[in-house]
Design a protein around this motif. Structure first.
Motif, mmCIF file in Angstrom:
data_model
loop_
_atom_site.group_PDB
_atom_site.id
_atom_site.type_symbol
_atom_site.label_atom_id
_atom_site.label_comp_id
_atom_site.label_asym_id
_atom_site.label_seq_id
_atom_site.Cartn_x
_atom_site.Cartn_y
_atom_site.Cartn_z
ATOM 1 N N LYS A 289 12.188 -27.141 -107.732
ATOM 2 C CA LYS A 289 12.288 -26.009 -106.789
ATOM 3 C C LYS A 289 12.001 -26.396 -105.349
ATOM 4 O O LYS A 289 12.179 -25.596 -104.442
ATOM 5 N N SER B 49 10.528 -17.879 -110.056
ATOM 6 C CA SER B 49 11.953 -17.577 -110.019
ATOM 7 C C SER B 49 12.734 -18.889 -109.883
ATOM 8 O O SER B 49 12.281 -19.817 -109.208
ATOM 9 N N ASN C 207 14.984 -20.401 -108.237
ATOM 10 C CA ASN C 207 15.739 -20.677 -107.004
ATOM 11 C C ASN C 207 15.016 -21.770 -106.239
ATOM 12 O O ASN C 207 13.851 -22.058 -106.522
ATOM 13 N N SER D 94 16.553 -15.257 -104.828
ATOM 14 C CA SER D 94 16.260 -15.339 -106.262
ATOM 15 C C SER D 94 17.533 -15.155 -107.091
ATOM 16 O O SER D 94 18.450 -14.454 -106.687
ATOM 17 N N GLU E 194 11.814 -9.170 -108.417
ATOM 18 C CA GLU E 194 10.679 -9.715 -109.150
ATOM 19 C C GLU E 194 9.636 -8.656 -109.497
ATOM 20 O O GLU E 194 9.581 -7.581 -108.890
ATOM 21 N N HIS F 194 10.956 -15.698 -96.886
ATOM 22 C CA HIS F 194 11.196 -15.866 -98.314
ATOM 23 C C HIS F 194 12.539 -15.240 -98.630
ATOM 24 O O HIS F 194 13.097 -14.542 -97.818
HETATM 25 MG MG MG Z 1 10.265 -16.508 -106.157
#
Ligand code: MG
Ligand code: TXA
Length: 314
Positions: A47, A134, A136, A142, A170, A219
């Motif tokens: 990630k 997640s 991504n 995501s 999420e 984010h």
């Molecule tokens: Mg995440």
């Protein structure tokens, strides 16, 4: 679609310390055996996630609470009974068996039981708990489909393709204190719903002590600039170059691409389609993305949280 033998193979991989992407009801997770620090390290590597950002641990059996935490708070079980399996993560003081790499050295661990058959079977067959952020790249949008995972991540040992996820954003993350609970990240499960189980919601009691997801201001960012449609943005944008994420379906003329995320201004429906729509515009030839704001009530709080973070510094 996923067969039983796929799930068995994926579970075998988890047992061997490999990394498996799997669907949950919220978004796809990138999972590894939560009790195997070497396996968990691979998640951070794939990630490109900084080691200070802790992972959520997924369980399929409530008895794992005892194993993974030092919980002696009945409220955890009340919440579990009401919301699990489901998109609520509870942050609890961890037990010794949870490796520090999972919690980034924090004394607490975030735990949830996902409401997805494939995820639950994978966890059960793996005979452990699965740490999974997640699936991504760190800071990016995501994934709500297996294709989104493939697009971003290299080096995943196995991907279980369970189709599009049904919640789309999420889980809600909470922590408990003497007075009540505190929300660390907004999600589908709202403050009002949690208050029916734990009446008092406090604010900013714990933020200074723990690393909450909200501390990362940027984010969920698409590879193209994203702007929330304020008056200022409205005056400046060139619609012919922009893709619009529309909530009301109004004033949509002139944009290069318009995605209507909901027909009747239904916030849950909007949430289900949010990340998928960002992925679509990211892959299209628009120069930038413009998002109409949604009302900050109920799930709208979670949606605006994601939009604000996606648009940070753009
Ligand atoms: Mg995440
Ligand atoms: O719906 C979800 O929660 C998805 C699916 C895969 O379960 N997972 C997910 O994980 O969103 P991730 O890593 O993208 O976000 C987890 C957030 C992180 O930002 C982290 O800061 C926070 O949870 N977190 C994890 N453990 C924590 C802890 N002990 N204290 C405070 N925050 C924690």
């Amino acid at each position: 679609m996923v067969s039983q033998s796929d799930i068995e193979l994926a579970a075998k991989f988890i047992k061997e310390g490999k990394v498996v992407a799997f669907p949950t009801e919220t978004v796809y997770g990138l999972g590894a055996d939560a009790l195997n620090p070497m396996a968990v390290a691979k998640i951070f590597e794939i990630k490109k996630r900084p080691s200070f950002d802790p992972l959520i641990v997924h369980i399929s059996d409530i008895n794992y609470i005892k194993k993974l935490t030092k919980n002696n708070d009945d409220r955890v079980y009340k919440l579990a009974e009401r919301f699990w399996p489901g998109p609520l993560t509870i942050v609890i003081t961890k037990s010794e068996i949870v490796p520090d790499i999972v919690t980034s050295g924090l004394p607490t661990v975030g735990i949830r039981m996902p409401d997805n058959k494939i995820a639950l079977e994978l966890i059960t067959k793996s005979e452990t708990a699965i740490a999974a952020p997640s699936a991504n790249l760190f800071g990016r949008v995501s994934p709500t489909t297996a294709q989104h995972v493939k697009k971003q991540l290299k080096g995943v040992d196995f991907i279980l393709d369970g189709g599009k996820t049904k919640v789309g954003i999420e889980s809600t993350i909470i922590t408990l204190n003497e007075e009540g609970f505190e929300i660390l990240r907004y999600g589908l499960i709202t403050k009002e719903e949690i208050k029916k189980v734990i009446p008092i919601c406090t604010e900013n009691k714990s933020k200074k002590n723990i690393l909450a997801p909200g501390m990362l201001k940027s984010h969920y960012s698409p590879s193209k600039p994203l702007f929330i449609l304020t008056k200022n943005v409205f005056d400046k944008i060139d619609r012919a170059k922009a893709g619009l994420l529309s909530f009301t379906g109004k004033d949509i003329e002139g944009y290069k691409i318009v995605i209507e995320l909901t027909k009747n201004q239904d916030l849950k429906e909007y949430a289900v389609n949010l990340f998928e729509s960002m992925h679509k515009l990211e892959e299209s030839d628009v120069e930038y993305i413009v998002a109409e704001p949604v009302p900050e009530i109920g799930v709208g709080l979670a949606i605006m949280d994601r939009l604000k973070k996606a648009s940070h510094k753009k």
